[in-house]
Design a protein around this motif. Structure first.
Motif, PDB file in Angstrom:
ATOM      1  N   ARG A 120       1.139  -1.387   0.353  1.00 50.65           N
ATOM      2  CA  ARG A 120       0.166  -0.522  -0.668  1.00 50.65           C
ATOM      3  C   ARG A 120       0.813   1.313  -0.127  1.00 50.65           C
ATOM      4  O   ARG A 120       2.247   1.303   0.800  1.00 50.65           O
ATOM      5  CB  ARG A 120      -0.727   0.219   0.895  1.00 50.65           C
ATOM      6  CG  ARG A 120      -0.420   0.095   2.540  1.00 50.65           C
ATOM      7  CD  ARG A 120      -0.616  -0.611   3.328  1.00 50.65           C
ATOM      8  NE  ARG A 120      -0.100  -0.225   4.770  1.00 50.65           N
ATOM      9  CZ  ARG A 120       1.518  -0.689   5.483  1.00 50.65           C
ATOM     10  NH1 ARG A 120       1.876  -1.053   4.818  1.00 50.65           N
ATOM     11  NH2 ARG A 120       1.587  -0.290   6.264  1.00 50.65           N
ATOM     12  N   ASP A 121       0.562   2.144   0.056  1.00 50.92           N
ATOM     13  CA  ASP A 121       1.250   3.602  -0.178  1.00 50.92           C
ATOM     14  C   ASP A 121       1.266   3.725   1.313  1.00 50.92           C
ATOM     15  O   ASP A 121       0.514   3.584   2.110  1.00 50.92           O
ATOM     16  CB  ASP A 121       0.137   4.551  -0.614  1.00 50.92           C
ATOM     17  CG  ASP A 121       0.705   4.418  -2.153  1.00 50.92           C
ATOM     18  OD1 ASP A 121       1.955   3.994  -3.153  1.00 50.92           O
ATOM     19  OD2 ASP A 121      -0.560   4.885  -3.122  1.00 50.92           O
ATOM     20  N   VAL A 122       2.354   4.187   1.431  1.00 48.01           N
ATOM     21  CA  VAL A 122       2.973   5.112   2.948  1.00 48.01           C
ATOM     22  C   VAL A 122       3.502   6.504   2.791  1.00 48.01           C
ATOM     23  O   VAL A 122       4.664   6.673   2.351  1.00 48.01           O
ATOM     24  CB  VAL A 122       3.279   4.340   3.555  1.00 48.01           C
ATOM     25  CG1 VAL A 122       3.584   4.849   5.387  1.00 48.01           C
ATOM     26  CG2 VAL A 122       3.162   2.502   4.133  1.00 48.01           C
ATOM     27  N   ARG A 149       7.783  10.679   2.234  1.00 44.45           N
ATOM     28  CA  ARG A 149       9.037  12.132   2.633  1.00 44.45           C
ATOM     29  C   ARG A 149      10.818  12.576   3.155  1.00 44.45           C
ATOM     30  O   ARG A 149      10.778  13.184   2.694  1.00 44.45           O
ATOM     31  CB  ARG A 149       7.587  12.436   3.622  1.00 44.45           C
ATOM     32  CG  ARG A 149       7.564  13.856   3.850  1.00 44.45           C
ATOM     33  CD  ARG A 149       7.081  14.326   5.314  1.00 44.45           C
ATOM     34  NE  ARG A 149       7.236  15.084   6.505  1.00 44.45           N
ATOM     35  CZ  ARG A 149       6.630  16.224   7.400  1.00 44.45           C
ATOM     36  NH1 ARG A 149       5.806  14.960   7.759  1.00 44.45           N
ATOM     37  NH2 ARG A 149       7.475  16.509   7.961  1.00 44.45           N
ATOM     38  N   VAL A 150       9.993  11.387   3.906  1.00 42.65           N
ATOM     39  CA  VAL A 150      11.678  10.874   4.547  1.00 42.65           C
ATOM     40  C   VAL A 150      12.980  10.696   3.201  1.00 42.65           C
ATOM     41  O   VAL A 150      13.714  10.810   3.549  1.00 42.65           O
ATOM     42  CB  VAL A 150      11.432   9.706   5.700  1.00 42.65           C
ATOM     43  CG1 VAL A 150      13.040   8.955   6.088  1.00 42.65           C
ATOM     44  CG2 VAL A 150      10.588   9.944   6.791  1.00 42.65           C
ATOM     45  N   ALA A 160      17.276  12.587   1.114  1.00 43.08           N
ATOM     46  CA  ALA A 160      18.286  13.101  -0.432  1.00 43.08           C
ATOM     47  C   ALA A 160      18.607  14.063  -0.876  1.00 43.08           C
ATOM     48  O   ALA A 160      19.991  14.530  -0.441  1.00 43.08           O
ATOM     49  CB  ALA A 160      17.322  12.954  -0.996  1.00 43.08           C
ATOM     50  N   ASP A 161      18.248  15.430   0.440  1.00 45.20           N
ATOM     51  CA  ASP A 161      18.284  16.865   1.286  1.00 45.20           C
ATOM     52  C   ASP A 161      19.121  17.082   1.510  1.00 45.20           C
ATOM     53  O   ASP A 161      20.114  18.008   1.580  1.00 45.20           O
ATOM     54  CB  ASP A 161      17.061  17.438   1.216  1.00 45.20           C
ATOM     55  CG  ASP A 161      16.096  17.681  -0.055  1.00 45.20           C
ATOM     56  OD1 ASP A 161      16.346  17.328  -1.192  1.00 45.20           O
ATOM     57  OD2 ASP A 161      14.459  18.279   0.064  1.00 45.20           O
ATOM     58  N   SER A 192       7.461   3.612  10.397  1.00 46.32           N
ATOM     59  CA  SER A 192       7.443   5.128   9.782  1.00 46.32           C
ATOM     60  C   SER A 192       7.061   6.287  10.255  1.00 46.32           C
ATOM     61  O   SER A 192       7.949   7.464  10.912  1.00 46.32           O
ATOM     62  CB  SER A 192       5.991   5.146   8.655  1.00 46.32           C
ATOM     63  OG  SER A 192       4.643   5.064   8.909  1.00 46.32           O
ATOM     64  N   GLU A 193       6.058   6.293  11.251  1.00 41.39           N
ATOM     65  CA  GLU A 193       6.121   7.060  12.544  1.00 41.39           C
ATOM     66  C   GLU A 193       7.802   7.679  13.102  1.00 41.39           C
ATOM     67  O   GLU A 193       7.833   8.724  13.691  1.00 41.39           O
ATOM     68  CB  GLU A 193       5.091   7.004  13.440  1.00 41.39           C
ATOM     69  CG  GLU A 193       4.862   7.799  14.329  1.00 41.39           C
ATOM     70  CD  GLU A 193       3.322   7.455  15.636  1.00 41.39           C
ATOM     71  OE1 GLU A 193       3.255   8.588  15.797  1.00 41.39           O
ATOM     72  OE2 GLU A 193       2.961   7.051  14.727  1.00 41.39           O
ATOM     73  N   ARG A 194       8.231   6.560  14.303  1.00 42.98           N
ATOM     74  CA  ARG A 194       9.521   6.261  14.547  1.00 42.98           C
ATOM     75  C   ARG A 194      10.529   7.087  13.911  1.00 42.98           C
ATOM     76  O   ARG A 194      10.914   8.247  14.158  1.00 42.98           O
ATOM     77  CB  ARG A 194       9.678   4.614  14.867  1.00 42.98           C
ATOM     78  CG  ARG A 194      11.180   5.231  15.781  1.00 42.98           C
ATOM     79  CD  ARG A 194      11.223   5.899  16.991  1.00 42.98           C
ATOM     80  NE  ARG A 194      12.177   5.870  18.057  1.00 42.98           N
ATOM     81  CZ  ARG A 194      12.638   7.052  18.326  1.00 42.98           C
ATOM     82  NH1 ARG A 194      11.972   8.269  18.159  1.00 42.98           N
ATOM     83  NH2 ARG A 194      14.085   6.673  19.172  1.00 42.98           N
ATOM     84  N   THR A 195      10.365   6.646  12.102  1.00 33.80           N
ATOM     85  CA  THR A 195      11.599   7.487  11.377  1.00 33.80           C
ATOM     86  C   THR A 195      11.324   8.956  11.305  1.00 33.80           C
ATOM     87  O   THR A 195      12.529   9.857  11.055  1.00 33.80           O
ATOM     88  CB  THR A 195      11.746   7.105  10.229  1.00 33.80           C
ATOM     89  OG1 THR A 195      11.276   5.354  10.313  1.00 33.80           O
ATOM     90  CG2 THR A 195      12.406   7.151   9.058  1.00 33.80           C
ATOM     91  N   LEU A 196       9.819   9.545  10.979  1.00 34.60           N
ATOM     92  CA  LEU A 196       9.816  11.070  10.921  1.00 34.60           C
ATOM     93  C   LEU A 196      10.282  11.584  12.001  1.00 34.60           C
ATOM     94  O   LEU A 196      10.380  12.688  12.057  1.00 34.60           O
ATOM     95  CB  LEU A 196       7.860  11.081  11.376  1.00 34.60           C
ATOM     96  CG  LEU A 196       7.870  10.914   9.403  1.00 34.60           C
ATOM     97  CD1 LEU A 196       6.053  10.707   9.452  1.00 34.60           C
ATOM     98  CD2 LEU A 196       8.268  11.572   8.217  1.00 34.60           C
ATOM     99  N   GLN A 197      10.118  11.007  13.540  1.00 30.34           N
ATOM    100  CA  GLN A 197      10.597  11.348  14.732  1.00 30.34           C
ATOM    101  C   GLN A 197      11.800  11.555  14.544  1.00 30.34           C
ATOM    102  O   GLN A 197      12.586  12.370  15.126  1.00 30.34           O
ATOM    103  CB  GLN A 197       9.957  10.527  15.566  1.00 30.34           C
ATOM    104  CG  GLN A 197       8.554  10.781  15.861  1.00 30.34           C
ATOM    105  CD  GLN A 197       8.187   9.954  16.885  1.00 30.34           C
ATOM    106  OE1 GLN A 197       8.444   8.536  17.389  1.00 30.34           O
ATOM    107  NE2 GLN A 197       6.560   9.571  17.711  1.00 30.34           N
TER     108      GLN A 197
END
Length: 343
Positions: free
Chosen positions: A178-180, A185-186, A191-192, A330-335
């Motif tokens: 599915r799409d996450v 975003r990460v 990359a940036d 994925s939430e932990r990665t954002l944090q």
């Protein structure tokens, strides 16, 4: 005992007995470890001899993934170095024996702390020793002279962050269920903010508590296994991956494993410091690589979920990741990415 999936026990027994190892039939094959990728079996004979056998997962696989013969090459090259690895014994891809390549290696008698119940039997001091031994053993991998062991051509020498982003974005597109939104975003943030690569070393690629064997007496790492993601790149990527598998009890989101949250295990900051002391490296980019490690782990977990949906026989002892767990990752990665100033 039921025959393990993925092993023709009669054909593989005949192969192993014929290797001159003094192996006595009948051999038993027991699935071991909590790995979610290549399948690992403990091979035993009635005389108490033990070996370890590896093969790729069952079912359709992504190209270039789960290459046990490449693992064999890497561990063979490291045999006479300070990196603790099992001895490689033999390989076969004979279709009369197996439907996929097999690698047979020596058995290292130690403890794999891949289960909270196992870790709870240890003293706090023993847990601390294990936790501080991991970054030290990691340093031995990153100190390998690539040319002297014949691994200088193992992988590209181009900047590792860009290579990781390209590879794992591609893996995500091929295996996602599915799409996450967080994954995309990460990836852009990584990359940036990619740091300049200042050195190229051997990188284990999947270094964490479940992929090392530790001494039952002093907790030191006496074996590093599961080299299928090994490559050449930035050594701090391995440190970041270790941090991705190293939760603390105060983390706001549940982790893949809670073992390092038990009393005695060092904090992530202490793990980073131990690596810096052992190697003398600048670890200021650890937050970037921690984020990269979690992002990649999210994609790997999604790939495992896809394989389980395709062929449930690939399930490990603990089953496998769920969509909810992947969403937590994925939430932990954002944090972590936000804490590192990437988002």
């Amino acid at each position: 005992m039921n025959a393990p999936v993925g092993i023709d026990t009669e054909a593989v027994t005949n192969w192993i007995v014929g290797l001159g190892l003094s192996a006595q039939p009948p051999l038993s094959f027991q699935r071991i470890g909590n790995g979610q990728s290549n399948l690992t079996f403990l091979v035993s004979d009635p005389g108490g001899n033990k070996w370890v056998l590896r093969r790729p997962p069952l079912g359709a696989l992504l190209a270039s993934a789960h290459d046990v013969l490449r693992e064999h090459r890497i561990m063979s090259a490291l045999r006479n170095t300070p990196v603790p690895v099992p001895d490689m014994i033999a390989t076969t891809d004979d279709p009369d024996i197996t439907d996929a390549p097999l690698v047979l290696m020596s058995y290292i008698d130690g403890a794999v702390i891949d289960d909270r119940a196992v870790a709870e039997t240890l003293t706090e001091d023993h847990r601390r020793r294990i936790g501080l031994s991991l970054p030290k053993a990691l340093g031995t991998i990153h100190a390998i002279d690539l040319e002297s062991v014949g691994l200088g051509d193992l992988a590209s020498h181009k900047p590792y962050a860009a290579r990781l982003l390209k590879r794992w974005t591609g893996q995500w597109e091929k295996s996602k269920t599915r799409d996450v939104e967080a994954v995309t975003r990460v990836a852009q943030a990584l990359a940036d903010h990619a740091p300049e690569q200042k050195e190229l070393t051997l990188v284990h690629g999947d270094y964490h508590l479940s992929n090392v064997i530790t001494s039952t007496s002093d907790g030191d790492v006496i074996g590093v296994v599961d080299w299928e993601l090994c490559t050449l790149g930035d050594p701090l990527a391995d440190l970041g991956n270790l941090l991705a598998f190293w939760p603390e009890s105060t983390d706001p989101v549940a982790a893949l494993s809670t073992v390092p949250t038990l009393p005695g295990f060092p904090s992530r900051a202490q793990v980073i410091d131990a690596y810096a002391v052992a190697t003398g490296r600048d670890v200021s980019a650890a937050g970037y690589w921690h984020t990269m490690g979690l992002w990649r782990l999210t994609i790997i977990a999604e790939g495992i979920l896809r394989r389980l949906l395709n062929d449930p026989r690939n399930a490990s002892r603990d089953g496998g990741p769920t969509a909810a767990l992947i969403d937590n990752l994925s939430e932990r990665t954002l944090q972590v990415g936000s804490e590192a100033g990437l988002l």
